[in-house]
Design an enzyme around this catalytic site. Structure first.
Site, PDB file in Angstrom:
ATOM      1  CG  ASP A  15      -1.799  -1.222   1.286  1.00 17.14           C
ATOM      2  OD1 ASP A  15      -2.336  -1.593   0.231  1.00 17.14           O
ATOM      3  OD2 ASP A  15      -1.933  -1.805   2.371  1.00 17.14           O
ATOM      4  CD  GLU A 265      -1.703  -3.437  -6.324  1.00 18.72           C
ATOM      5  OE1 GLU A 265      -1.966  -2.290  -6.670  1.00 18.72           O
ATOM      6  OE2 GLU A 265      -2.497  -4.139  -5.672  1.00 18.72           O
TER       7      GLU A 265
END
Ligand code: TRH
Length: 373
Positions: A15, A265
Site C-alpha cells: 500500500d 502488487e
C-alpha cells in the site's frame, strides 16, 4: 494543483510502496504539490530511509509527508483541501475531511484508487462514479491494470533509461551461475524450492532481502535464525541475506538477477519492468479469491509465450502459491520453468513494451483529474 493522497497501511509494504511511488511521480514528473497522509510511518521508513518516522509533517524529495492519525485527523478548512483527493487501496478519508471537501468550491476531484487485477471486470468498473449518499460529492473509481481500458501501471518516465545505464549488456545466466532474488510470503514452498536449487546441476545464488520468508530459509539450512549478512551453502545453492532495500536499490537488484521471485502488487510490477523471468507470489485472500487473479494475469501474460512455456509458467506459479506443495512436484515445476528462461526473458521485453503503450498510471490519473477540474 495540489493533491492529497491518503494511505492506510493495512499490512506489508504494497500500500505504501505504491502510494509513495505515485506521490513522488506526481511531484517530480507533473510538478504537482502533493501531500501524502500515512498512518504508519515506521513501515514507510523501510522503503524510504530518509523519512523521519517521529515527525508529523515533513518534506521528502519535495513531497509533503503527513502522519495521518486515522479518524482523528484534524479537519482542514475548505481552502486546506487539495484539488484532488486520492483514497489509495481501500483507505477512507476521515469524516471531518469529507465535510471540508463538500464545503470547498469548486469541489475536489475525489478518486478511489483501487488494487491491481488483470481480471476482465476491471475495464467495466474503471472510471465508474458513485455519488456520496448525503454530501454533494462524487467518488470516481480508478483501476490500475494491464489493458488500454484501465488506468495502466506505475512506471517512472526515465525508468527504462535508468535500467539501461545501470546494466551492461549481458547474456542471460552469464557464467552459468543463476542469480535469483527471493521475496515472498513464506511457507513450506520455500524449503522445497531451496532443496530444488541445492540439487541443481548448475550453481544458484539466491539473494534474499529481509522478509518473512527468512524464517523458512533459516529452517532449511538448519539454523535458528537468518540475519542480514548471513551466507548459507548447500549443494549447488548459495544464499545471501541482504538488508531490506530502499525502493531504488530494490529495482537495481531486480534488474541484475536472472530470475525474480516477487509478491503482492508493487514488486510484481517492478519485476515486469525488470524484463527478467519472474515468479509471482500473490497476496493470499480469504476464500481463495487470489487464484482467480493469478489465472487472469497468466491468461494475459502467458498469451505471448509458446504453449509449452506458458504451461510451464502456469504450473510453477501454481506450485509456488500452494500452501504446502509436494517438494518433488515443485522441483519438477521449477526445472520445466527454467528450461524456458530464454523464451520467457525475450517475451518479458515485449510484454513490458506492450504495457508501456497504455501510458503510466500517474499520467493517466493526472489526465483524468484535469478533465474534471
Ligand atoms: O508487501 P506486499 O506483500 O504488499 C501487499 C500487496 O500490495 C497487496 O496487494 C496488499 O493488499 C497488501 O500488501 C496489503 O508486496 P508488494 O506489493 O510487492 O510491496 C512490497 C514493496 O516493498 C514494494 O514497493 C517493493 C518494496 N521493497 C523494497 O523497497 N525493498 C525490498 O528489499 C523489498 C523486498 C521490497
Amino acid at each position: 494543483m495540489r493533491w492529497d493522497i491518503f494511505c492506510n497501511v493495512v499490512d506489508h509494504f504494497g500500500d505504501i510502496g505504491a502510494s509513495w511511488r505515485l506521490a513522488r511521480q506526481l511531484h517530480v514528473e507533473h510538478g504537482i504539490d502533493v501531500r501524502l497522509w500515512v498512518d504508519d510511518l515506521g513501515t514507510f521508513r523501510r522503503l524510504c530511509p530518509e523519512l523521519d518516522p517521529h515527525t508529523r509533517s515533513q518534506s521528502v524529495g519535495g513531497v509533503g509527508v503527513r502522519r495521518w492519525a486515522g479518524a482523528d485527523t484534524a479537519a482542514p478548512d475548505a481552502d486546506g483541501v487539495g484539488d484532488v483527493i486520492v483514497e489509495a487501496f481501500g483507505s477512507r478519508v476521515p469524516m471531518p475531511w469529507m465535510t471540508a471537501m463538500a464545503a470547498r468550491d469548486p469541489k475536489p476531484v475525489w478518486i478511489n484508487l483501487e488494487y491491481l487485477s488483470a481480471e476482465d471486470w476491471v475495464e467495466g468498473c474503471h472510471r465508474l462514479t458513485s455519488p456520496h449518499p448525503r454530501l454533494p460529492l462524487t467518488k470516481h473509481f480508478f483501476f490500475p491494470g494491464f489493458t488500454a481500458g484501465t488506468g495502466g501501471l506505475l512506471r517512472e518516465r526515465d525508468l527504462g533509461l535508468q535500467r539501461e545505464q545501470a546494466l551492461p549488456a549481458r547474456e542471460p545466466c552469464a557464467g552459468n551461475v543463476t542469480t535469483v532474488s527471493l521475496f515472498g510470503y513464506g511457507g513450506p514452498a520455500v524449503g522445497a524450492l531451496l532443496a530444488a536449487w541445492a540439487h541443481s546441476t548448475e550453481p544458484v545464488l539466491a539473494l534474499i532481502p529481509e522478509s518473512v520468508l527468512l524464517a523458512d530459509v533459516a529452517a532449511f539450512f538448519g539454523s535458528a535464525a537468518a540475519a542480514v549478512g548471513d551466507r548459507f551453502e548447500r549443494g549447488a545453492l548459495s544464499a545471501l541475506v541482504l538488508p531490506f532495500q530502499s525502493q531504488p536499490q530494490y529495482d537495481r537488484l531486480l534488474w541484475s538477477c536472472d530470475c525474480n521471485f516477487v509478491r503482492g502488487e508493487d514488486s510484481f510490477v517492478r519485476a515486469q519492468w525488470a524484463e527478467r523471468p519472474f515468479v509471482w507470489n500473490i497476496y493470499p485472500q480469504a476464500g481463495g479469491a487470489h487464484w482467480a487473479k493469478l489465472h487472469a494475469f497468466h491468461e494475459r501474460y502467458g498469451a505471448g509465450l509458446s504453449a509449452d512455456a506458458a504451461a510451464a509458467v502456469r504450473e510453477f506459479w501454481r506450485q509456488w502459491n500452494l500452501k504446502d506443495p509436494p517438494a518433488p512436484a515443485l522441483a519438477t515445476a521449477w526445472r520445466r520453468f527454467w528450461i524456458h528462461r530464454t523464451e520467457i526473458e525475450k517475451w518479458g521485453r515485449e510484454w513490458a513494451r506492450s504495457q508501456v503503450a497504455h501510458g503510466d498510471l500517474a499520467s493517466n490519473l493526472v489526465r483524468f483529474a484535469s478533465e474534471r477540474l
